[in-house]
Structures are given as C-alpha cells and as structure tokens.
Motif scaffolding. Structure first.
Motif, PDB file in Angstrom:
ATOM      1  N   ILE A 210       0.898  -1.380   0.007  1.00 55.48           N
ATOM      2  CA  ILE A 210      -0.038  -0.084   0.173  1.00 55.48           C
ATOM      3  C   ILE A 210       1.024   1.268   0.099  1.00 55.48           C
ATOM      4  O   ILE A 210       1.794   1.456   0.936  1.00 55.48           O
ATOM      5  CB  ILE A 210      -1.038   0.161   1.211  1.00 55.48           C
ATOM      6  N   PRO A 211       0.837   2.059  -1.155  1.00 52.49           N
ATOM      7  CA  PRO A 211       1.392   3.449  -0.976  1.00 52.49           C
ATOM      8  C   PRO A 211       1.015   4.173   0.224  1.00 52.49           C
ATOM      9  O   PRO A 211      -0.050   4.502   0.437  1.00 52.49           O
ATOM     10  CB  PRO A 211       1.327   3.831  -2.441  1.00 52.49           C
ATOM     11  N   LEU A 212       2.140   4.758   0.862  1.00 49.46           N
ATOM     12  CA  LEU A 212       1.612   5.639   2.078  1.00 49.46           C
ATOM     13  C   LEU A 212       1.416   6.955   1.551  1.00 49.46           C
ATOM     14  O   LEU A 212       1.798   7.418   0.500  1.00 49.46           O
ATOM     15  CB  LEU A 212       2.935   5.537   3.099  1.00 49.46           C
ATOM     16  N   LYS A 213       0.368   7.499   2.181  1.00 46.05           N
ATOM     17  CA  LYS A 213       0.082   8.992   2.166  1.00 46.05           C
ATOM     18  C   LYS A 213       1.020   9.916   2.405  1.00 46.05           C
ATOM     19  O   LYS A 213       1.268  11.043   1.926  1.00 46.05           O
ATOM     20  CB  LYS A 213      -1.194   9.200   2.571  1.00 46.05           C
ATOM     21  N   ARG A 214       1.764   9.684   3.449  1.00 49.26           N
ATOM     22  CA  ARG A 214       2.903  10.572   4.238  1.00 49.26           C
ATOM     23  C   ARG A 214       3.990   9.591   4.973  1.00 49.26           C
ATOM     24  O   ARG A 214       3.375   8.771   5.634  1.00 49.26           O
ATOM     25  CB  ARG A 214       2.075  11.374   5.194  1.00 49.26           C
TER      26      ARG A 214
END
Length: 252
Positions: A210-214
């Motif tokens: 999952i690509p992190l938002k931050r």
C-alpha cells in the motif's frame, strides 16, 4: 476487551526522540488500539517516558523490556509473541518509534486485511498527492538495496524495508515463531517466511503493498556505517538459508 489492532513499537534510547504528544493524541481517540512498547535495553530514560504514557493510558499501553540490547528484529519478535500470548485482537503491526509513518496511517491498513489478504505493508512510493520526505542519499541507497532484495526474493515488491507492516493475528503467530538471522534485514526474512507459508503460486493473493500517504524522515538514523558492510553478508545468509527451505518445501 478485544482490541482491533496491537501495534508493536521497538524502542532504543528514545527518551528525546519519542513524539509523546502524537502518541497521546492517537490513544485518546483510539481506544480499540493497544500499543506494545519494547524497551530494547535503553541506556537513557526511555523507560521513564514509556511509563508516563502507560500511567495515562493504562488499558491501551503495555511495556516489555529486553534485559540487554538485542536489536530491532528480536525486539519486534518479542513484542509480537507477547501480544499474541496475552491479548485478544484482530490484527497486529509493528512501527518505528519516531512515527515516520503515523499511528493513524498504520491502523488504517487494517481495512485491506479482508477476504484472502492476511498481510499489508506500507510503501514509500513518491506519487502525486503523497508526502514522502527522505534524505537524497538514503533514497538512492535505499532504492539500490530494495531492487537487489526484490531480485533475490523473486517478488516484484517496491519497498520491503518500510517499517510499517500489518498482519492478521494468525499469520503473525507463524511468521514470528522463530528468531531471525539478521538484526536489521529481518523484513526480508518476513517475506521469505510468508512465501514459504503460502507458496509462490498463492502468495500474491495473500499480500498487499500500500503506497503511504505520508512518510517523513524525522530524525537521525541509528544505523551505523558498519551496517552497510554487514548488509551484504546478511543478504547472502538469508538467501542461502531460505532458498534451501523453499527447495525442501517443494519436495514435500
């Protein structure tokens, strides 16, 4: 009371680095979360800082201590084993103490653990809409290492080393059962162990990146130069050991 998620936080000399306010704000709003701090033989007053949090959030914070400094791998493993043996919950994660990835985003990964997915992990992919702040030299060396690891694993994973990983309770009991070969590259071993559990033909249906938002590189790294020398030795030992295990699995 059954918790939704336990988050294991390994801590070594975090007295001045631990973002205490961030933990407090999160715990006030998330009573369904248990945080397990593992004090890894700290020589400063880390234990005092952790005990302050535990006093304020008695039902949501537990502390265990290693008798001496054992490294991140064994600290995470000890926390996982302790939580699995003593608490009732749905999911379990581990996260870096400095909260480069926030507690909120870590907990949010549990929503992906459904149907056949039993393991979700954060990935520091720079894309529009995300905030990923890494020092240039750490980004470049990290990409080289990550690419080599992906080739060794024979798995198209972008970021094995991000310190935000979430498991179902059942899977974690298998993954963390035995000690790891490497103190720092145990993330690679986790992927190998999950491949062995499910088999290469099914593993991609059980895990999700999952690509992190931050993700913010918030502090000075504690990884010493000697780590980069040891890294290649550890990678060789890990690859040799798990390749043999995988070959043995295929013969069964």
């Amino acid at each position: 009371m059954k918790k939704n998620i336990c988050i294991v936080i390994p801590c070594y000399n975090e007295e001045k680095r631990l973002p205490q306010l961030a933990y407090e704000n999160f715990l006030r709003l998330n009573s369904e979360t248990l945080i397990c701090f593992v004090n890894d033989g700290s020589s400063d007053n880390t234990i005092g800082v952790l005990e302050t949090l535990q006093t304020e959030f008695t039902g949501n914070v537990v502390i265990i201590s290693n008798p001496k400094n054992l490294g991140k791998a064994e600290s995470v493993r000890n926390g996982m084993l302790f939580c699995n043996e003593n608490f009732d919950f749905n999911f379990i994660a581990y996260l870096d103490a400095d909260l480069s990835t926030s507690l909120e985003e870590c907990a949010s990964l549990t929503k992906y653990l459904k149907d056949s997915i039993t393991f979700a992990f954060g990935s520091r992919i720079m894309k529009i809409g995300s905030v990923i702040e890494r020092r240039p030299y750490r980004f470049l060396t990290g990409r080289i290492i990550a690419t080599i690891i992906s080739l060794i694993l024979k798995l198209k994973v972008y970021d094995t080393q991000c310190g935000c990983k979430v498991f179902t309770k059942e899977l974690s009991a298998h993954v963390f059962k035995k000690p790891f070969i490497s103190k720092w590259l145990f993330d690679v071993e986790i992927f190998y162990r999950i491949i062995l559990i499910y088999g290469r033909d099914k593993v991609l249906n059980r895990i999700l990146e999952i690509p992190l938002k931050r993700w913010i590189d918030v502090g000075k790294s504690k990884v010493k130069i000697s780590f980069f020398l040891r890294l290649w030795v550890d990678l060789y030992l890990i690859h040799k050991t798990y390749k043999r295990k995988e070959q043995g699995r295929q013969k069964i």
